[in-house]
Design an enzyme around this catalytic site. Structure first.
Site, PDB file in Angstrom:
ATOM      1  N   GLU A  60     -72.137 -20.371  40.800  1.00  0.00           N
ATOM      2  CA  GLU A  60     -71.449 -21.652  41.012  1.00  0.00           C
ATOM      3  C   GLU A  60     -72.318 -22.709  41.690  1.00  0.00           C
ATOM      4  O   GLU A  60     -72.341 -23.864  41.268  1.00  0.00           O
ATOM      5  CB  GLU A  60     -70.168 -21.458  41.833  1.00  0.00           C
ATOM      6  CG  GLU A  60     -69.005 -20.863  41.047  1.00  0.00           C
ATOM      7  CD  GLU A  60     -69.006 -19.338  41.009  1.00  0.00           C
ATOM      8  OE1 GLU A  60     -69.895 -18.716  41.631  1.00  0.00           O
ATOM      9  OE2 GLU A  60     -68.121 -18.762  40.351  1.00  0.00           O
ATOM     10  N   HIS A 129     -57.830 -15.869  45.960  1.00  0.00           N
ATOM     11  CA  HIS A 129     -57.632 -16.532  44.671  1.00  0.00           C
ATOM     12  C   HIS A 129     -56.430 -17.475  44.670  1.00  0.00           C
ATOM     13  O   HIS A 129     -55.901 -17.802  43.609  1.00  0.00           O
ATOM     14  CB  HIS A 129     -57.466 -15.503  43.548  1.00  0.00           C
ATOM     15  CG  HIS A 129     -58.734 -14.810  43.177  1.00  0.00           C
ATOM     16  ND1 HIS A 129     -59.313 -13.854  43.977  1.00  0.00           N
ATOM     17  CD2 HIS A 129     -59.557 -14.946  42.102  1.00  0.00           C
ATOM     18  CE1 HIS A 129     -60.428 -13.413  43.403  1.00  0.00           C
ATOM     19  NE2 HIS A 129     -60.592 -14.064  42.268  1.00  0.00           N
TER      20      HIS A 129
END
Lengths: 327, 380
Positions: A60, A129
């Site tokens: 990322e 998450h």
């Protein structure tokens, strides 16, 4: 007007903008061959090829920075985070590079990049998450932060974000990809950044909601109507820059404000809206501003606890009644 | 591959690396014992190597390179002086000792190539063609600076010259450069991107993530590690398990070279080879250029972590002096020519201070300009 899902609306927005501008490309994990972890990029690889729809490694920080560098020399990258939870790894590039490049170079560079993907809670995916990160990104001058709640807004705002010359953090919601709604026809349909939308007009209490809490607030408003309370629902749509004027105007009319959000309350967007309403409409308030936020705890896995951690229709109804001194 | 791969200055392998903890100081002391005979031999070898290379480069280029090295040296001396006078604030990282790296690498570039570097960026900006006036004014925080006084020492930028900046987070510029290389390939040009960073950045994830993507996607990016052997006050040996930086490329299947960073022509030659790979095959490279900073990490660094003997060892191979001496030895330059360069540089540096002194401070309104390219006034 066609009725489509938010997923399809986002797909249309990217497809149309990629057709319109050769410099637009999409990069992220599983965006190409897999067609997107949430199928938002379905069919794009087939139409645009692997030069413009690029499967990245799970890296990322690397691909977020790659996007910023490409934007510095004229491309218009769309960087997809499979979820914004993973953008935490990329914050150095989003904040220290994308947000500040123009300023610290004395205006020599523009950074036309969109960082997009699902933000907030999903279904029972636990603490790492299920995070709503808008207050992080909205904190920084140099970024624009967008949170659509309907298919029409999703499409019109994403198209505006892609065409914008500044870095835009575009926060979708995993629970909402399947939500349906009418979307105006035509490739020129745009929703401007920085403009709030009154999703429902009312006279007794304002509810400011964004992303996932907008449909909840609208349901609560229906319920409250039956109870004789007229609720106005305002969706800022863009968090930075914030259209505080529309919110303040609504509060001046209703004299009461509830803010519904799935993010944590502490140092959050709701706190900011509350402060600004105090600054601009203190004398109009007939009750203290009420925030209804995600619980001040990491997201639990257990279904019952997860339900408790998030705002729901029932609690929005209760909050409105509370500021209206009805209970 | 460079012949310099096998010179005595090649970094030790991991098996020779320092152990952690209390043993480090003793081990460092042992390493710092310098054998004068060995040193003389090494210097003579390097001397002969540079003399050989001088014949392969045209005179104008050689003189320009020497001029640029002298300019950086004198500019940085003036920066240090201005810092102590309080005219420069914040962090100020000087490039003294490392001149051969920026000058050698950038001498091989075309004007349409792109360059990124870290916060130790004064030298790169000057070589990229940003005027000493604009660089000094930026250090002074004035509107006439290359970044309008908003960036300061660590954030010099010059878009027209394709100098994409000095970046302040260790390793942060490495993914950016990878993206610029991605963009030039996307557009189908044969432009290259060079990105400079210190050896301490090699421990950052940004470095590894970038090298992986660059080799995977064949991006024309040249990763230049300016290995000055200290990340602030921590030596390479105390911070890297395998301290042979050029070997990091092996894990990504990338071409790499170890280069003597005190020899401007060796640096130039290695960059030319990397550029050929970038332009012809879109292939990235990693160059580990071994150098040494003669000053502290920044102006506020007292430098207690290095011995006098170590610093003197490298000062004997001062890249500016060695290059000037060698050019004279080969008859490219005489004393008058060198004096002419020194005079020209002195005038330019003096002028830069005058310009920076006289340039106005940014107007108060500048606080809120340049935040957005497309500022939006919210609401309809």
């Amino acid at each position: 007007m066609a009725v489509i899902t938010i997923r399809e609306a986002l797909n249309q927005a990217m497809r149309e903008e990629m057709r319109r501008d050769e410099g637009v490309f999409l990069m992220g994990e599983e965006v190409a061959a897999y067609q997107g972890a949430y199928k938002v990029s379905k069919g794009l690889l087939e139409e645009f090829g692997d030069k413009r729809v690029v499967d990245s490694p799970i890296t990322e920080l690397g691909f977020a920075g790659l996007g910023v560098g490409a934007a510095m020399v004229g491309l218009r990258p769309i960087i997809e985070f499979m979820t914004f939870n993973f953008s935490i790894l990329a914050t150095d590039q989003i904040i220290n590079s994308a947000a500040k490049m123009r300023y610290m170079s004395g205006g020599q560079f523009k950074i036309p990049i969109v960082f997009r993907g699902p933000n907030g809670s999903a279904f029972q995916v636990s603490s790492q998450h299920s995070q709503a990160l808008e207050s992080w990104y909205a904190h920084f001058p140099g970024l624009k932060v967008v949170m659509p709640s309907t298919p029409a807004d999703a499409k019109g705002l994403l198209k505006s974000a892609i065409r914008d010359d500044d870095p835009v953090v575009f926060l979708e919601q995993e629970r909402m990809y399947g939500n349906k709604g009418e979307v105006p026809d035509g490739e020129d349909f745009l929703v401007p950044l920085g403009v709030a939308d009154v999703k429902r007009e009312g006279t007794d209490c304002t509810v400011v909601a964004r992303s996932m809490t907008v449909p909840l607030a609208l349901k609560a408003a229906e319920e409250l109507e039956k109870q004789g309370v007229s609720v106005e629902v305002v969706d800022p749509r863009t968090i930075r820059p914030l259209d505080i004027e529309t919110i303040v105007n609504s509060v001046k009319k209703t004299n009461r404000l509830v803010i519904a959000e799935e993010s944590h309350a502490f140092c959050g967007v709701g706190a900011e809206i509350s402060a600004q309403v105090m600054e601009h409409a203190f004398d109009y308030l007939d009750a203290p501003v009420k925030r209804l936020s995600g619980a001040d705890a990491p997201m639990p896995y257990a279904k019952n606890l997860e339900r408790l951690a998030l705002p729901d229709v029932e609690r929005i109804v209760k909050a409105v009644r509370e500021v209206s001194y009805l209970d | 591959m460079s012949e310099l791969k096998v010179t005595p200055m090649r970094p030790r392998t991991e098996s020779e690396g320092a152990s952690a903890g209390a043993g480090v100081a003793e081990e460092r002391d042992a390493r710092d014992r310098i054998d004068p005979a060995e040193l003389r031999e090494e210097h003579e070898q390097r001397h002969q190597e540079q003399l050989k290379q001088i014949g392969g480069v045209d005179r104008d280029t050689l003189l320009k390179m020497l001029y640029q090295m002298v300019l950086i040296r004198r500019f940085e001396e003036k920066s240090a002086e201005s810092y102590t006078l309080g005219k420069i604030g914040g962090f100020c990282h000087l490039y003294i000792g490392q001149e051969a790296v920026a000058v050698g690498c950038l001498s091989a570039l075309r004007p349409d190539d792109y360059v990124f570097t870290s916060y130790r960026d004064h030298g790169h900006a000057l070589v990229m063609g940003t005027s000493p006036d604009e660089v000094m004014a930026e250090l002074f925080g004035k509107i006439g600076g290359c970044s309008k006084g908003k960036g300061g020492s660590m954030h010099l930028f010059d878009a027209d010259k394709h100098f994409l900046g000095g970046h302040g987070i260790v390793g942060g510029q490495i993914p950016l450069a990878t993206g610029t290389a991605y963009a030039t390939k996307y557009k189908g040009t044969d432009q290259a991107t060079l990105v400079f960073f210190g050896e301490a950045a090699v421990n950052q994830g940004a470095f590894h993530e970038s090298l992986n993507m660059a080799q995977l996607w064949k991006l024309p990016c040249i990763y230049i590690c300016e290995n000055n052997q200290y990340g602030m006050g921590t030596s390479l040996k105390r911070a890297m398990s395998i301290s042979d930086v050029s070997q990091k490329a092996v894990g990504y299947g990338m071409a790499s070279e170890f280069v003597d960073g005190m020899d401007v022509l060796a640096v130039r030659a290695a960059t030319e080879r990397a550029l050929e790979r970038a332009r012809k095959e879109y292939l990235p490279s990693l160059l580990e250029i071994r150098t040494y900073r003669f000053m502290g990490h920044s102006m506020s660094d007292p430098g207690h972590y290095r011995t006098r003997a170590e610093i003197e060892k490298y000062q004997e191979r001062d890249p500016v002096k060695v290059f000037g001496d060698n050019l004279r030895e080969k008859g490219v330059l005489d004393d008058a020519g060198l004096k002419e360069i020194e005079e020209r540089v002195r005038a330019e540096v003096e002028h830069s201070v005058k310009f920076a002194d006289e340039s106005p401070e940014p107007a108060p309104e500048e606080l809120f300009t340049d935040i957005y390219a497309n500022p939006i006034k919210p609401g309809r």
